[in-house]
Design an enzyme around this catalytic site. Structure first.
Site, PDB file in Angstrom:
ATOM      1  N   MET A 194       0.804  -1.298  -0.077  1.00 51.35           N
ATOM      2  CA  MET A 194      -0.130   0.043   0.195  1.00 51.35           C
ATOM      3  C   MET A 194       0.737   1.349  -0.154  1.00 51.35           C
ATOM      4  SD  MET A 194      -3.257   1.390   1.075  1.00 51.35           S
ATOM      5  CE  MET A 194      -4.142   0.277   1.953  1.00 51.35           C
ATOM      6  N   CYS A 195       0.278   2.221  -0.690  1.00 56.54           N
ATOM      7  CA  CYS A 195       0.893   3.534  -0.610  1.00 56.54           C
ATOM      8  C   CYS A 195      -0.096   4.628  -0.836  1.00 56.54           C
ATOM      9  CB  CYS A 195       2.102   3.727  -1.660  1.00 56.54           C
ATOM     10  SG  CYS A 195       1.540   3.936  -3.420  1.00 56.54           S
ATOM     11  N   ARG A 196       0.128   5.896  -1.053  1.00 55.43           N
ATOM     12  CA  ARG A 196      -1.157   6.699  -1.395  1.00 55.43           C
ATOM     13  C   ARG A 196      -2.047   6.533  -2.470  1.00 55.43           C
ATOM     14  NH1 ARG A 196      -2.457  11.996  -3.305  1.00 55.43           N
ATOM     15  NH2 ARG A 196      -3.761  13.025  -1.902  1.00 55.43           N
ATOM     16  N   GLY A 228      -0.975   3.934  -5.091  1.00 54.05           N
ATOM     17  CA  GLY A 228      -0.358   2.947  -6.094  1.00 54.05           C
ATOM     18  C   GLY A 228       0.805   2.968  -6.733  1.00 54.05           C
ATOM     19  N   MET A 288      -4.175   4.105  -0.541  1.00 50.93           N
ATOM     20  CA  MET A 288      -4.931   4.677   0.765  1.00 50.93           C
ATOM     21  C   MET A 288      -6.061   5.413   0.356  1.00 50.93           C
ATOM     22  SD  MET A 288      -4.057   3.527   3.781  1.00 50.93           S
ATOM     23  CE  MET A 288      -4.922   4.526   4.585  1.00 50.93           C
TER      24      MET A 288
END
Length: 114
Positions: free
Chosen positions: A65-67, A69, A93
């Site tokens: 996961m990041c902000r 993708g 996220m």
């Protein structure tokens, strides 16, 4: 060269007890994150790789996961090359929050995506 497509899942497909690896930076993590997620910022990832292999040691799938993708896609690609069962969470996220999935903070403040 033939590159396999990057394995990815929709936020709805991440099990509530799934192993989530959050590769965002510390300020992003502090604003809000998935409860129980393993936080290893992408900038620290190579040096802290052992923490992930320990967490996924039983062959658990790693949901990265990041902000939005992008960073998680890079980390997912690296993990797959290392033989780890890893998938990128589509939309990161922002999608997690948009789908109403739960988020927490360390200090009890309202969680948000930075």
């Amino acid at each position: 060269m033939n590159f396999a497509p990057l394995p990815s899942v929709d936020v709805a497909e991440v099990p509530s007890d799934g192993l989530v690896l959050d590769v965002r930076e510390n300020d992003e993590w502090a604003a809000g994150h998935v409860e129980g997620a393993l936080h290893i910022p992408m900038s620290d990832f190579v040096g802290r790789f052992g923490e992930l292999t320990e967490a996924a040691g039983d062959g658990r799938r790693v949901h990265v996961m990041c902000r939005v993708g992008g960073r998680s896609a890079q980390v997912t690609q690296y993990l797959v090359q290392q033989g780890i069962d890893a998938v990128n969470i589509d939309g990161g996220m922002l999608s997690w929050d948009g789908a109403g999935r739960p988020m927490v903070t360390e200090n009890g403040a309202s969680a948000f995506v930075l």
